[in-house]
Design an enzyme around this catalytic site. Sequence first.
Site, PDB file in Angstrom:
ATOM      1  N   ASP A  26     -13.646  11.662  23.625  1.00  0.00           N
ATOM      2  CA  ASP A  26     -14.526  11.175  22.574  1.00  0.00           C
ATOM      3  C   ASP A  26     -15.269   9.912  23.030  1.00  0.00           C
ATOM      4  OD1 ASP A  26     -15.724  11.176  20.124  1.00  0.00           O
ATOM      5  OD2 ASP A  26     -14.016  10.363  19.028  1.00  0.00           O
ATOM      6  N   GLY A  27     -16.498   9.769  22.580  1.00  0.00           N
ATOM      7  CA  GLY A  27     -17.245   8.541  22.808  1.00  0.00           C
ATOM      8  C   GLY A  27     -18.435   8.662  23.736  1.00  0.00           C
ATOM      9  N   ASN A  28     -18.785   9.868  24.139  1.00  0.00           N
ATOM     10  CA  ASN A  28     -19.932  10.032  25.046  1.00  0.00           C
ATOM     11  C   ASN A  28     -21.235   9.529  24.418  1.00  0.00           C
ATOM     12  OD1 ASN A  28     -18.279  11.224  26.938  1.00  0.00           O
ATOM     13  ND2 ASN A  28     -18.823  13.322  26.376  1.00  0.00           N
ATOM     14  N   HIS A  43     -22.869  12.554  27.905  1.00  0.00           N
ATOM     15  CA  HIS A  43     -22.146  13.798  28.189  1.00  0.00           C
ATOM     16  C   HIS A  43     -22.083  14.056  29.696  1.00  0.00           C
ATOM     17  CE1 HIS A  43     -21.862  14.642  23.989  1.00  0.00           C
ATOM     18  NE2 HIS A  43     -23.156  14.833  23.821  1.00  0.00           N
ATOM     19  N   SER A  71     -16.032  21.798  20.133  1.00  0.00           N
ATOM     20  CA  SER A  71     -15.315  22.309  18.969  1.00  0.00           C
ATOM     21  C   SER A  71     -16.189  23.268  18.165  1.00  0.00           C
ATOM     22  CB  SER A  71     -14.864  21.153  18.070  1.00  0.00           C
ATOM     23  OG  SER A  71     -15.954  20.646  17.325  1.00  0.00           O
ATOM     24  N   THR A  72     -15.557  24.025  17.281  1.00  0.00           N
ATOM     25  CA  THR A  72     -16.309  24.931  16.415  1.00  0.00           C
ATOM     26  C   THR A  72     -17.218  24.158  15.470  1.00  0.00           C
ATOM     27  OG1 THR A  72     -14.361  24.984  14.964  1.00  0.00           O
ATOM     28  CG2 THR A  72     -14.634  26.823  16.487  1.00  0.00           C
ATOM     29  N   ASN A  74     -18.883  21.423  16.433  1.00  0.00           N
ATOM     30  CA  ASN A  74     -19.957  20.790  17.215  1.00  0.00           C
ATOM     31  C   ASN A  74     -21.286  21.528  17.118  1.00  0.00           C
ATOM     32  OD1 ASN A  74     -17.816  19.612  19.942  1.00  0.00           O
ATOM     33  ND2 ASN A  74     -18.453  18.596  18.046  1.00  0.00           N
ATOM     34  N   SER A 201      -8.998  16.099  14.725  1.00  0.00           N
ATOM     35  CA  SER A 201     -10.282  16.810  14.742  1.00  0.00           C
ATOM     36  C   SER A 201     -10.117  18.306  14.995  1.00  0.00           C
ATOM     37  CB  SER A 201     -11.228  16.186  15.793  1.00  0.00           C
ATOM     38  OG  SER A 201     -11.517  14.856  15.458  1.00  0.00           O
ATOM     39  N   GLU A 212       3.570  13.638  22.005  1.00  0.00           N
ATOM     40  CA  GLU A 212       3.393  12.197  21.970  1.00  0.00           C
ATOM     41  C   GLU A 212       1.896  11.886  22.004  1.00  0.00           C
ATOM     42  OE1 GLU A 212       5.816   9.893  21.660  1.00  0.00           O
ATOM     43  OE2 GLU A 212       7.268  11.541  21.506  1.00  0.00           O
TER      44      GLU A 212
END
Length: 245
Positions: A26-28, A43, A71-72, A74, A201, A212
């Site tokens: 995450d965070g692109n 990306h 993800s579905t 996105n 998500s 963990e």
Amino acid sequence: MNKSNSINKDVSSEGPIPEHIAIIMDGNGRWAKKRALPRSAGHHEGMKVVKKVTKLASNLGVGILTVYAFSTENWKRPKDEVNYLMRLPEEFLSTFLPELIEENIQVRIMGDKTQLPSHTLNAVEKAVEETKGNTGMILNFALNYGSRSEILSAIEEMMIDYKNNEIDSNVSEELFSTYLMSSGLKDPDLLIRTSGEMRLSNFMLWQLAYTEFWFSDVLWPDFSEAHLIEAITAYQKRGRRFGGI
């Protein structure tokens, strides 16, 4: 001594190496925005990080690395961004496939393939085919993947098999797991999520029951080999009781 070998020595030889690491990358977009760049630049930079993390994980003896690539949900993003994301697997695998083969890494895909553009699917399936005989780490791409959809599909398939007398009414966790897209893979030992977000998500909701979690404020394009070592070191210090004492 090269950098990779130096980093490897930072991992405790006494602690366990997680057999399966899952990563929500995450965070692109935020990384690109901070630099006044288009989101596609974030990306693309993130793709380079996948290469570094894959190599180090393999060298450390990780058995499975699952990366949440698309993800579905996105598909809701702007069309230009979606189109770029659908081209990334082709670019990534066309340049990285020879190294994956050399490193004995096996490529797999987990997700709904029916919605993927042909050029995306062809690139992934080519990598899967050309690495299927490899016996090292599994690099598992969660591509057009959503856990709720996966669970519902598993239930539907089980209902069909039940009606066809292929299974009985005694449903166990082990049986249910064989209907999931991750069938045959050990559940993740460690989940890493970057960019400071602390949610799943819609990612591997069933499989992460006793995983963990390790969260980092670092944006994915800035995620380094040292951060992976930090996550594994934190994992090694935790006591996993799976509900016991």
